[in-house]
Design a protein around this motif. Structure first.
Motif, short mmCIF file in Angstrom:
data_model
loop_
_atom_site.label_atom_id
_atom_site.label_comp_id
_atom_site.label_asym_id
_atom_site.label_seq_id
_atom_site.Cartn_x
_atom_site.Cartn_y
_atom_site.Cartn_z
N ALA A 73 0.86 -1.04 0.04
CA ALA A 73 -0.08 -0.07 0.05
C ALA A 73 0.86 1.34 -0.07
N ILE A 112 -1.66 2.38 -4.70
CA ILE A 112 -2.84 2.02 -4.10
C ILE A 112 -3.62 3.36 -3.93
N CYS A 116 -7.41 3.65 -5.12
CA CYS A 116 -8.48 3.98 -4.14
C CYS A 116 -9.00 5.32 -4.42
N ASN A 117 -8.47 6.22 -5.18
CA ASN A 117 -8.94 7.53 -5.45
C ASN A 117 -9.96 7.31 -6.41
N ALA A 118 -9.90 6.34 -7.15
CA ALA A 118 -11.03 5.86 -7.93
C ALA A 118 -11.30 6.93 -9.14
N ILE A 135 -7.22 -6.59 -5.51
CA ILE A 135 -6.98 -5.83 -4.42
C ILE A 135 -7.02 -6.47 -3.11
N ALA A 137 -7.53 -6.28 0.68
CA ALA A 137 -8.06 -5.50 1.76
C ALA A 137 -8.08 -6.10 3.25
N PHE A 151 -13.94 -3.62 -8.41
CA PHE A 151 -13.30 -2.59 -7.49
C PHE A 151 -13.95 -1.13 -7.65
N THR A 158 -15.61 3.09 -4.64
CA THR A 158 -14.98 1.78 -4.87
C THR A 158 -15.92 0.94 -4.03
N LEU A 160 -14.67 -0.94 -1.49
CA LEU A 160 -14.45 -1.23 -0.24
C LEU A 160 -15.55 -0.93 0.84
N VAL A 166 -6.94 -1.03 2.09
CA VAL A 166 -6.30 -1.73 1.16
C VAL A 166 -4.85 -2.03 1.56
#
Length: 278
Positions: A73, A112, A116-118, A135, A137, A151, A158, A160, A166
């Motif tokens: 990460a 990552i 994760c900012n997508a 991914i 997590a 994801f 996302t 998550l 993550v």
């Protein structure tokens, strides 16, 4: 910028407990290249910022043919782009990582964090999507593996679950695979992507992954099916170009018009097939 409490857990369980305790009032901090901007612009106003960079092992990058590539990460873009195994087995991912911002930014930014900012235009999203990355997590319900195709939900959204962190991304090893990463931007360096893409050849299979042409990075599954098991001649390439253009839904914004992005999608598919089919 609103005042907040800075927390620096030294273990993953400690970080998970902090997220469980503070819930929506806490935000994770890794490289910080996105979070700091959002804090400065008051787009987020957390009471707690949980910095995971001091957790041992989260900056590791490892590779073997059985398990593929595992990116921790906290591994920075420069660490990924300059890693020997990445450069040898995933050169298109190395190129994508080194296309992000300036060298100074890449010394902080993480892959990552980028994922994760997508953002629809995340540069490292397309090589990972083309490779069917997974991914990894951890959260209140234990460990979970999320295929990268599942994801991305929408812009900055996302799959998550609340309280999950993550820890790594695992990228399968594909023997003999060849890939081409392309980034089209207004400037040659230090700019956001107008369109980014990875074209990957695995034996008789071609994969096409694009960013900044839809609300999320996406694979062109119909185009992949069209060319699967076939040698791309001029006629097939033309069909692939037209089909690819029908699978994307770009918008017009300050970086480019919808029509321009559509043209770039066709150009990237054409050049990718012509280059990798040789």
């Amino acid at each position: 910028m609103k005042q907040f409490n800075y927390l620096a857990p030294k273990t993953l369980p400690e970080a998970l407990q902090m997220l469980a305790d503070y819930k929506e009032s806490a935000v994770l901090f890794n490289g910080g290249t996105d979070v700091v901007v959002r804090l400065r612009d008051r787009l987020i106003a957390p009471d707690y910022v949980v910095d995971i960079k001091r957790i041992p092992g989260l900056d590791n990058i490892s590779f073997d043919e059985q398990n593929g590539l595992t990116i921790g990460a906290c591994a920075t873009m420069n660490a990924i782009g300059e890693n020997e195994a990445v450069c040898k087995h995933y050169p298109f991912l190395a190129k994508a990582a080194l296309s992000v911002g300036s060298r100074q930014v890449r010394n902080r930014a993480t892959c990552i964090g980028n994922i994760c900012n997508a953002s629809p235009l995340a540069d490292t999203g397309t090589p990972l999507l083309a490779c069917d990355a997974v991914i990894l997590a951890e959260g209140p319900d234990g460990r979970r593996e999320i295929p990268i195709r599942d994801f991305f939900i929408f812009v900055r959204k996302t799959s998550l679950k609340p309280g999950e962190i993550v820890t790594a991304i695992r990228v399968p090893y594909i023997a003999g695979a060849e890939g081409v990463f392309t980034k089209v931007a207004r400037r040659r360096e230090v700019d956001l992507s107008t369109v980014c893409a990875t074209v990957l050849r695995c034996g008789g299979e071609f994969r096409f992954a694009f960013g900044s042409v839809a609300p999320t990075p996406l694979r062109l599954v119909k185009t992949e099916e069209l060319v699967r098991g076939k040698k791309p001649d001029a006629a097939l390439i033309e069909q692939a170009v037209e089909l690819a253009r029908s699978e994307v839904a770009p918008i017009s914004d300050v970086r480019a018009s919808r029509e321009y992005r559509m043209d770039i999608v066709g150009l990237i598919v054409r050049r990718g097939l012509e280059t990798l089919a040789k």
